[in-house]
Design a protein around this motif. Structure first.
Motif, mmCIF file in Angstrom:
data_model
loop_
_atom_site.group_PDB
_atom_site.id
_atom_site.type_symbol
_atom_site.label_atom_id
_atom_site.label_comp_id
_atom_site.label_asym_id
_atom_site.label_seq_id
_atom_site.Cartn_x
_atom_site.Cartn_y
_atom_site.Cartn_z
ATOM 1 N N HIS A 26 0.805 -1.222 0.000
ATOM 2 C CA HIS A 26 0.000 0.000 0.000
ATOM 3 C C HIS A 26 0.841 1.277 0.000
ATOM 4 O O HIS A 26 0.302 2.373 -0.128
ATOM 5 N N VAL A 27 2.166 1.134 0.142
ATOM 6 C CA VAL A 27 3.036 2.304 0.154
ATOM 7 C C VAL A 27 2.970 3.003 -1.201
ATOM 8 O O VAL A 27 3.047 2.363 -2.245
ATOM 9 N N GLY A 28 2.788 4.303 -1.186
ATOM 10 C CA GLY A 28 2.770 5.085 -2.413
ATOM 11 C C GLY A 28 1.452 5.089 -3.169
ATOM 12 O O GLY A 28 1.359 5.674 -4.239
ATOM 13 N N ARG A 29 0.418 4.473 -2.617
ATOM 14 C CA ARG A 29 -0.862 4.408 -3.328
ATOM 15 C C ARG A 29 -1.625 5.721 -3.283
ATOM 16 O O ARG A 29 -2.550 5.926 -4.060
ATOM 17 N N TYR A 30 -1.281 6.604 -2.326
ATOM 18 C CA TYR A 30 -1.964 7.882 -2.151
ATOM 19 C C TYR A 30 -0.887 8.884 -1.787
ATOM 20 O O TYR A 30 -0.138 8.674 -0.828
#
Length: 160
Positions: free
Chosen positions: A106-110
């Motif tokens: 989920h790192v960097g998804r937002y």
């Protein structure tokens, strides 16, 4: 006070355990960017009252607010983030993954995207100007309700 304050652009260590206002002041003394990240359940009760006081007394140039992918979509902006935005505080989008196996996906998804140049002479000041400008935009997607609920349940179980 158990509120997290992020220090962006700071090379020196900021001591843990400072009062929230002291931590923000220390980060600014070090020419850094202080970010108060929203997190599920952390901006309610006594901590919520402290955040509200900060948002009512601090100047928007002193503090940035963090919006995280762990704020499920679809969903309304939480009341204190909306108050901050209405008072002129910049909202930064970020991933803020939990310390669990598999969360690294989920790192960097937002994230927050800005168009500009960061000065090597005064990186924190130029980054502050870029992030506080009207060109800062959130990109990516926050997590779904089932994904958030599962992650929070797993996190609660690992903390015992």
């Amino acid at each position: 006070e158990r509120l997290e304050v992020l220090a962006l652009g700071v090379a020196a260590a900021v001591p843990d355990g400072l009062a929230t206002g002291e931590a923000i002041d220390k980060i600014r003394e070090l020419d850094g960017l202080a970010v108060l990240p929203w997190s599920p359940g952390k901006w309610i009760g006594q901590r919520g009252r402290l955040v509200r006081r900060l948002l009512q007394t601090a100047a928007p140039a002193q503090l940035l607010l963090g919006d995280v992918a762990l704020r499920a979509r679809p969903g309304l902006l939480p009341r204190l983030l909306a108050l901050g935005r209405n008072r002129g505080f910049t909202l930064l989008a970020g991933s803020d993954s939990l310390p669990l196996a598999g969360e690294e996906r989920h790192v960097g998804r937002y994230a927050t995207v800005v168009d500009g140049v960061v000065s090597t002479d005064a990186p924190a000041a130029s980054l502050r100007a870029l992030l506080s400008g009207r060109g800062a935009m959130a990109c990516g997607r926050r997590r779904s309700w089932p994904s958030v609920c599962l992650a929070l349940a797993r996190h609660a179980l690992t903390r015992g």
